[in-house]
Design an enzyme around this catalytic site. Structure first.
Site, short mmCIF file in Angstrom:
data_model
loop_
_atom_site.label_atom_id
_atom_site.label_comp_id
_atom_site.label_asym_id
_atom_site.label_seq_id
_atom_site.Cartn_x
_atom_site.Cartn_y
_atom_site.Cartn_z
N GLU A 141 0.83 -1.37 -0.03
CA GLU A 141 0.05 -0.01 0.04
C GLU A 141 0.92 1.23 -0.02
O GLU A 141 0.69 2.26 0.80
CB GLU A 141 -0.91 0.04 1.28
CG GLU A 141 -1.69 -1.10 1.32
CD GLU A 141 -3.03 -1.20 2.20
OE1 GLU A 141 -2.76 -0.47 3.32
OE2 GLU A 141 -3.95 -1.55 1.99
N GLU A 170 -12.78 -2.27 12.19
CA GLU A 170 -12.51 -1.40 10.76
C GLU A 170 -14.06 -1.86 9.70
O GLU A 170 -14.62 -0.88 9.20
CB GLU A 170 -11.39 -1.58 10.23
CG GLU A 170 -11.32 -1.20 8.63
CD GLU A 170 -9.79 -1.30 8.01
OE1 GLU A 170 -8.96 -1.97 8.88
OE2 GLU A 170 -9.60 -1.05 6.93
N ASP A 193 -8.35 -8.92 3.70
CA ASP A 193 -8.17 -7.77 4.57
C ASP A 193 -9.35 -7.82 5.71
O ASP A 193 -10.27 -7.06 5.76
CB ASP A 193 -8.36 -6.36 3.96
CG ASP A 193 -7.69 -5.19 4.94
OD1 ASP A 193 -7.16 -5.38 5.74
OD2 ASP A 193 -7.89 -4.13 4.44
C1 GCU Z 1 -6.10 -2.08 5.73
C2 GCU Z 1 -6.19 -0.96 6.46
C3 GCU Z 1 -5.24 0.14 6.39
C4 GCU Z 1 -3.86 -0.64 6.98
C5 GCU Z 1 -3.67 -1.96 6.32
C6 GCU Z 1 -2.68 -2.79 6.95
O1 GCU Z 1 -5.83 -1.77 4.17
O2 GCU Z 1 -7.44 -0.24 5.90
O3 GCU Z 1 -5.65 1.12 7.10
O4 GCU Z 1 -3.18 0.26 7.14
O5 GCU Z 1 -4.75 -2.78 6.27
O6 GCU Z 1 -3.13 -3.76 7.60
O7 GCU Z 1 -1.52 -2.34 6.62
#
Ligand code: GCU
Length: 730
Positions: free
Chosen positions: A323, A425, A397
């Site tokens: 990400e 979440e 996730d």
């Molecule tokens: C999900 C979550 C993010 C977090 C990511 C992770 O995508 O929405 O906020 O950073 O998981 O576990 O790294």
């Protein structure tokens, strides 16, 4: 006393008044001696209403008199048998507990000698560093309650186990509480930022007040440590996996050290998430390439600097090449190269490197489901022994329901830790009541079949399948600055359940719910039963109105507002339509051979469970198949009808949850009752909102009416689309 007061008011003579007041004073002392101080120990929290701060460590006075009399026999001294600071924490917790439970001030002695009538700690000499060292035994012996363990941590856990036993007013006759943790590293991961915000946090701001540290150490840190230690949690990662490099600066290391000083007293090690590019951004180097000698030297020095301030530092948690975070792949290196470089820096110390397997590339043609397996399985055997790879429970996730990650069992030469998400979440933030133990258990009990039947995820994680000695269970914390820690009062149970399961994954969801409810909410058995019933059904109810039949919704944004129509995002796998794949034919993601073939990552026995749409259990159906709207399911209904049935009954069942909660009303603290009752109202409204969003949106593809017996939504799709703005803040 009333008559005496009246007499006092009428008394004219000054001497009369003085002597009557003396009598009243003596009378009060007499009553105090007779009834005992416990009856006067009014807790400010209970007299003003329970604000939930005390969690499951309330220590309400014991009301069963025969039990109380038994306990009092052992309340004359605490034989600490040593000076260690964790032993001191155990003694002081017992003192607090006894004061509140029994109204007794119990003195502590370091050398109890041959006395009886107390609680005595016994440290058994033994080898260090084995997870069994943290086990404990609590038994009657020589007229004492003896808490024994090979480690100070074990003594502390034994003391908490005894207090839990006493809070539940259980007999001490034949007392034998003995338990060993099944996993060695049991930890919370905080996704907390330097500015006090929490990524995916719904209970206020961060507990860690970086602007005050290191000078002021908030007393709340100690209560946090107590709560965790009471469950057996022995590690905490203080900062977000999307880490700021600032945590590697001396300025922050001393702040972290101040928190670590508190944690240490409760047997908890402190860890940090690291920003992989820190050598460049913070250290001023030209690269953060893990094979560059200067970069390696930078990390070694950094780790040494940390250990100077925090001699028992736990280690690093790393999110890399995920990400948008930097990582070794930025330099053409592998995850193993990155992790091993950090592990090398920890060689002289006890610390470890926890490397996350949450990775997925922006590839429009591929299935995100397969990404972690594809990247990590080829690296099996290449990691340094100090590295643990931390894998989310499911392949995508933290969805309300996910199949277990196919990585479990497929890296026999690499210790795999599991990461659960406690913060809600995808589970309705702090407005929806969802008891998560069944989610954790469902994954832990899944059979991977890697070494034949019975090769459960739990056996992979606890090391018994592949003999890993470094075993780990992590939970993304749901704590925050809200007075009750977790926002929703019932969300405390999720923190509790995670902790208890990280110690012993064989405990049942029901047993944990029962225990938590009794410790936290009420001792009334009938009330407890209705709350436990509510908790145990809450996850399925949520799934029914939110993601029935194996739908998932990890699309970008706030991760809560219903937006199944969302089709624009920076990447295809950051849209809703990528996951549910609704079209005029049907719904769901085909992951069989004719689709993405993600199923091939599982063993044949697991594939068999899920590769035939006629045999796939309905909760997983749309995870693996694109199913026609008119396809008849095992329930006798076609897909469209089954979806509607679940969405409607799910939303309706929230009223049932409200009724269950109301049944317990008279046995609950009014403040907690009202808080939960109000949140359940929100949950009900939002469940209908979710239901309407799915029904109206999917109807544009299914082109079928809402089945008979269910009232069609009153809103239009356009109206629902507008209403999500309250969460999207636009
Ligand atoms: C999900 C979550 C993010 C977090 C990511 C992770 O995508 O929405 O906020 O950073 O998981 O576990 O790294």
């Amino acid at each position: 006393m009333i008559r005496l007061n009246r007499y006092l008011r009428n008394a004219t003579n000054q001497y009369d008044k003085i002597s009557i007041m003396n009598i009243r004073f003596l009378l009060l002392i007499f009553i105090y001696i007779l009834i005992g101080p416990a009856s006067f120990a009014t807790d400010p929290l209970t007299s003003e209403g329970d604000d939930g701060y005390r969690l499951w460590l309330k220590y309400e006075p014991v009301t069963e008199l025969s039990v109380k009399a038994e306990y009092i026999k052992y309340a004359t001294f605490i034989g600490q048998s040593g000076k260690g600071e964790i032993l001191q924490s155990a003694s002081s917790e017992l003192q607090t507990g006894f004061q509140k439970l029994l109204g007794k001030n119990v003195p502590v002695t370091e050398s109890p000698g041959k006395r009886s009538g107390g609680i005595v700690f016994k440290l058994i000499p033994g080898t260090a560093n084995d997870r069994q060292d943290e086990g404990y035994q609590v038994q009657l012996s020589g007229g004492n309650i003896v808490v024994s363990s090979k480690s100070e941590n074990g003594i502390l856990y034994g003391a908490f186990a005894l207090l839990r036993h006493m809070q539940m007013q259980l007999p001490v006759k034949n007392l034998n509480l003995a338990s060993n943790p099944k996993v060695r590293y049991r930890m919370l991961n905080h996704w907390d930022n330097t500015d006090g915000t929490i990524e995916r946090g719904y209970a206020g701001s961060s507990l860690w007040k970086w602007y005050e540290l290191p000078e002021r150490v908030d007393p709340r840190y100690q209560d946090y440590a107590r709560a965790n230690a009471s469950l057996g949690i022995n590690g905490t990662v203080l900062n977000n996996v999307n880490a700021s490099a600032r945590f590697m600066s001396q300025e922050y290391i001393v702040k972290v050290a101040a928190v670590a000083n508190v944690m240490r007293k409760y047997g908890i090690k402190t860890y940090l998430s690291v920003y992989f590019a820190a050598p460049k951004t913070l250290g001023g180097l030209t690269t953060s390439d893990p094979l560059d000698p200067q970069v390696r030297a930078w990390w070694k020095e950094k780790v040494t600097q940390i250990y100077k301030e925090i001699p028992d530092f736990g280690g690093f948690l790393v999110k890399a090449n995920s990400e948008g975070e930097p990582g070794p792949q930025d330099y053409g290196r592998t995850h193993a190269d990155g992790a091993n470089m950090l592990a090398e820096a920890f060689k002289p110390y006890d610390g470890i490197v926890i490397w996350r397997a949450f990775v997925y590339k922006a590839d429009p043609k591929e299935d995100r489901f397969k990404a972690a397996y594809e990247e990590f399985v080829p690296l099996d055997g290449k990691f340094d022994p100090k590295v643990i790879v931390q894998v989310k429970n499911g392949p995508i996730d933290f969805q309300p329901r996910e199949p277990f990650s196919p990585l479990f069992g497929n890296m026999p030469k690499t210790p795999l830790g599991i990461e659960f998400q406690i913060t809600q979440e995808y589970l309705g933030f702090a407005s929806h009541a969802v008891y998560e133990a069944p989610i954790f258990k469902e994954c832990l009990e899944s059979d991977t079949y890697v070494n034949g039947k019975g090769s459960t995820v739990a056996n992979v994680v606890d090391g018994s399948l592949h003999s890993y000695s470094r075993t780990l269970m992590a939970g993304v914390a749901n704590t925050g600055s809200d007075r009750n820690w977790t926002g929703h009062p019932l969300a405390q149970a999720n923190w509790y359940a995670f902790g208890r399961l990280s110690w012993d994954h064989q405990l049942s969801s029901e047993q944990i719910a029962r225990e938590w409810t009794e410790l936290t909410l009420t001792r009334n058995q009938k009330a407890r039963e209705s709350i436990v019933g509510l908790m145990l059904r809450s996850r399925e109810i949520y799934v029914d109105y939110n993601t029935p039949l194996g739908l998932s919704r990890p699309w970008m944004g706030v991760h809560f507002a219903p937006e199944p129509w969302q089709n624009k995002g920076a990447r295809p796998d950051w849209t809703a339509v990528y996951y549910h794949r609704a079209d005029s034919v049907g719904l769901g993601f085909n992951r069989t051979e004719s689709g993405s073939n993600a199923l091939v990552q599982y063993r044949p026995q697991v594939q068999q469970q899920w590769n035939n749409p006629d045999k796939t259990p309905l909760p997983y159906l749309l995870w693996f198949h694109h199913v026609g709207w008119d396809k008849k399911l095992s329930t006798g209904r076609i897909l469209w009808e089954e979806l509607c049935t679940r969405l409607y009954t799910g939303a309706d069942s929230v009223s049932w949850m409200q009724q269950q909660w109301d049944l317990a009303k008279s046995s609950l603290d009014p403040q907690i009752y009202t808080d939960v009752a109000q949140r359940l109202k929100i949950q009900h409204r939002e469940a209908i909102w979710w239901r309407n969003a799915w029904v109206l949106y999917l109807q544009t593809f299914a082109k079928q009416p809402v089945p008979k017996g269910f009232e069609p939504p009153k809103q239009t799709l356009e109206e629902v689309k507008k209403s999500v703005n309250i969460y999207l803040m636009r």
